[in-house]
Design an enzyme around this catalytic site. Structure first.
Site, PDB file in Angstrom:
ATOM      1  N   VAL A 131       0.822  -1.215   0.000  1.00 19.81           N
ATOM      2  CA  VAL A 131       0.000   0.000   0.000  1.00 19.81           C
ATOM      3  C   VAL A 131       0.856   1.266   0.000  1.00 19.81           C
ATOM      4  O   VAL A 131       0.334   2.357  -0.179  1.00 19.81           O
ATOM      5  CB  VAL A 131      -0.969   0.020   1.203  1.00 19.81           C
ATOM      6  CG1 VAL A 131      -1.988  -1.110   1.087  1.00 19.81           C
ATOM      7  CG2 VAL A 131      -0.216  -0.065   2.521  1.00 19.81           C
ATOM      8  N   SER A 132       2.162   1.116   0.193  1.00 21.13           N
ATOM      9  CA  SER A 132       3.062   2.267   0.109  1.00 21.13           C
ATOM     10  C   SER A 132       4.439   1.744  -0.263  1.00 21.13           C
ATOM     11  O   SER A 132       4.841   0.656   0.167  1.00 21.13           O
ATOM     12  CB  SER A 132       3.119   3.027   1.442  1.00 21.13           C
ATOM     13  OG  SER A 132       3.879   4.215   1.308  1.00 21.13           O
ATOM     14  N   SER A 133       5.152   2.518  -1.083  1.00 24.09           N
ATOM     15  CA  SER A 133       6.459   2.058  -1.540  1.00 24.09           C
ATOM     16  C   SER A 133       7.299   3.240  -1.989  1.00 24.09           C
ATOM     17  O   SER A 133       6.788   4.340  -2.220  1.00 24.09           O
ATOM     18  CB  SER A 133       6.311   1.057  -2.698  1.00 24.09           C
ATOM     19  OG  SER A 133       5.789   1.711  -3.832  1.00 24.09           O
TER      20      SER A 133
END
Length: 576
Positions: A55-57
């Site tokens: 969901v985040s990178s």
């Protein structure tokens, strides 16, 4: 890492190159090994949900550089970012240094806290991380006149009105837009209420988690072994498809061959645009009924067809392998469905394959149909529209400005001043180039840096009103290879192309004989890396597998013109 990104052409500007060298990527991915943080092609996941989905990178360095380039930023500009994490915001702050500012918005409190902490530790003091829904922009922080650039770092199915509304006139919004399930980072330039696509990069990001996140409609077939997905539009009729999949499979070869590492994004978008009933099929590994794990397909009533490929030539290097597109179909209408899909692929090969992405404009929701340009309408909330190619343009709607009014006016016998008359004529660009071989008559061509699947002769477009096609060929050859290979004009071919894809003018080419190069001349070729990446020498027949059908016909015709001492004329018409 930075040298690799630059060498691959993703960071042509000095400001983005310096930003890549300045921003310490490892500080924004402390969980990852150093080699992963500085891998130019690797996105480092920094947060997952309860199901294990990213969901985040920290996005791959090449993609961050490419999106930053397409924002066309200058020192002192203010940039909006939706989807925080720190690294990309720090990069944009470095590009706009020393006085630029980045407003980064994310709906996850953890991500915002992390962004603030990591930016502070890395010394990125011009990044403001704000908790909120990125689709709303940053209402209280918009500079006078709007943001100078807006970067969205998660996949979006639609374009939020706030992004257009908070973007300064003439400036760029870069975002990964999903169209028919295919994602491209598109640079959209604002002109009034309309956004115009200027650049496309095939990519993928984490999915949108906000209020606008969309669940794709699906239908399971064959006891769950096949899933049909409708990425845009309403689900189609799947009645009878279970029975169809139990029946015989109809197979049809398209005759279209591609190299092993060829990018298929324009074919994907083209087929989704022009084929009624388009959808996607997904199957598990080893499926017998559908041989492609994620396949473009068309369905209707009791029949379906999907696109796959087979290897026709193997080689140690992937780029030297060859694959042919084929269509598999099931159901009573299988032959018709297969023929329709195969025709689409063949049209793409002739008219779209080497022209790039189509023009696209994004219009506010509620725009009347007669105010939209001719072409395929992808009716989302904000009404993006795209014209896939001249061969699929819809008839102009009432009220559209068309060439017909100009033709009627000209035929009325009314005299026009020269400058007005010239304005009514079709426009054309002119290019000049050289056909060259080695001393064994093997054609020499250059691989395009902009599209690695395209091979070209040394040459280019006239860029000076005083320049002739011959002067242009000599100048371009010198710039692209470092060689002056001919002193006397010897014309081999004239090549005419109508407007194709996003190239909106006619194009007329003059192909001159550059003679046979000896080994010393070939060894002295120095390529311009912004134009070409490789020199190749092959027997004429071996070039067939490297080029589109028409491009090879042009090459073969020019070779014959030299052999026979004649001059040929070639047209690339919609039926070519």
């Amino acid at each position: 890492m930075t040298d690799t990104v630059i060498a691959k052409g993703w960071a042509p500007s000095a400001r983005v190159r310096q930003a890549l060298r300045t921003v310490p990527r490892h500080r924004f991915a402390p969980e990852a090994p150093l080699r992963n943080a500085y891998d130019d092609n690797l996105a480092v996941v920094t947060r997952r949900d309860g199901a294990g989905r990213a969901v985040s990178s920290v996005s791959a360095a090449w993609l961050q550089a490419d999106m930053a380039e397409h924002l066309r930023l200058e020192p002192g500009m203010t940039v909006f970012e939706a989807g925080s994490g720190g690294c990309n915001a720090a990069l944009l702050a470095a590009v706009t240094a020393p006085t630029g500012r980045v407003i980064s918005v994310d709906l996850d409190p953890y991500v915002i806290r992390r962004t603030r902490r990591l930016c502070a530790e890395a010394g990125s003091g011009r990044v403001t991380a704000v908790l909120g829904d990125g689709r709303l922009g940053a209402p209280g922080l918009v500079p006078p006149g709007g943001f100078d650039g807006m970067s969205i770092t998660h996949n979006v199915w639609d374009i939020a009105p706030a992004w257009r509304g908070q973007l300064a006139e003439g400036r760029f919004l870069v975002l990964p837009l999903e169209m028919h399930g295919y994602t491209g980072a598109i640079a959209l330039q604002r002109h009034g209420d309309v956004l115009h696509a200027r650049d496309w990069t095939y990519c993928g990001f984490v999915r949108d988690r906000g209020a606008a996140a969309r669940t794709t409609p699906t239908v399971a077939l064959a006891g769950g072994a096949v899933t049909v997905r409708w990425e845009d539009g309403a689900p189609g009729d799947t009645g009878g498809l279970d029975a169809a999949l139990d029946g015989p499979r109809h197979e049809l070869a398209t005759g279209v061959v591609i190299p092993g590492e060829y990018s298929l994004e324009t074919l994907q978008l083209y087929s989704a645009t022009v084929l009624d009933g388009h959808c996607r099929l997904t199957v598990p590994e080893g499926s017998e009924s559908v041989t492609q794990r994620d396949a473009a397909a068309i369905v209707g009533e009791d029949s379906l067809a999907y696109l796959t490929s087979v290897k026709t030539h193997d080689a140690p290097q992937p780029a030297d392998r060859r694959h042919e597109f084929r269509v598999h179909a099931y159901g009573p209408a299988a032959p018709e469905r297969a023929e329709r899909f195969a025709t689409c692929v063949q049209d793409w090969d002739r008219h779209v394959r080497e022209t790039g992405y189509p023009p696209m404009t994004v219009h506010p929701a509620g725009t009347p149909d007669h105010e939209l340009p001719a072409g395929h309408v992808l009716d989302k909330t904000s009404r993006p529209t795209t014209t896939s190619s001249p061969t699929t343009r819809a008839p102009n709607s009432p009220g559209d400005s068309t060439d017909e009014t100009l033709k009627e006016y000209l035929m009325s016998g009314t005299w026009l001043p020269p400058e007005q008359y010239i304005a009514t004529l079709p426009k054309a660009t002119i290019y000049g180039c050289f056909y060259v071989t080695d001393q064994d008559e093997r054609p020499i061509q250059l691989r395009s840096a902009h599209n690695p699947a395209v091979w070209q002769w040394p040459g280019g477009n006239l860029d000076d009103p005083e320049e002739t096609p011959w002067d242009c060929a000599v100048r371009e050859c010198l710039e692209e290879t470092g060689l002056r290979i001919a002193d006397t004009p010897r014309l081999l071919a004239v090549h005419f192309l109508p407007p194709l894809g996003d190239w909106t003018t006619h194009k007329i080419g003059f192909v001159f004989d550059g003679g046979q190069l000896d080994r010393d001349q070939i060894d002295r070729i120095v390529l311009d890396p912004d134009e070409h990446t490789e020199v190749a020498i092959r027997p004429l027949e071996e070039w067939r597998q490297e080029m589109s059908a028409f491009s090879f016909r042009l090459l073969a015709a020019v070779a014959e013109a030299r052999r026979s001492g004649s001059v040929c004329y070639l047209e690339q018409s919609p039926a070519s």
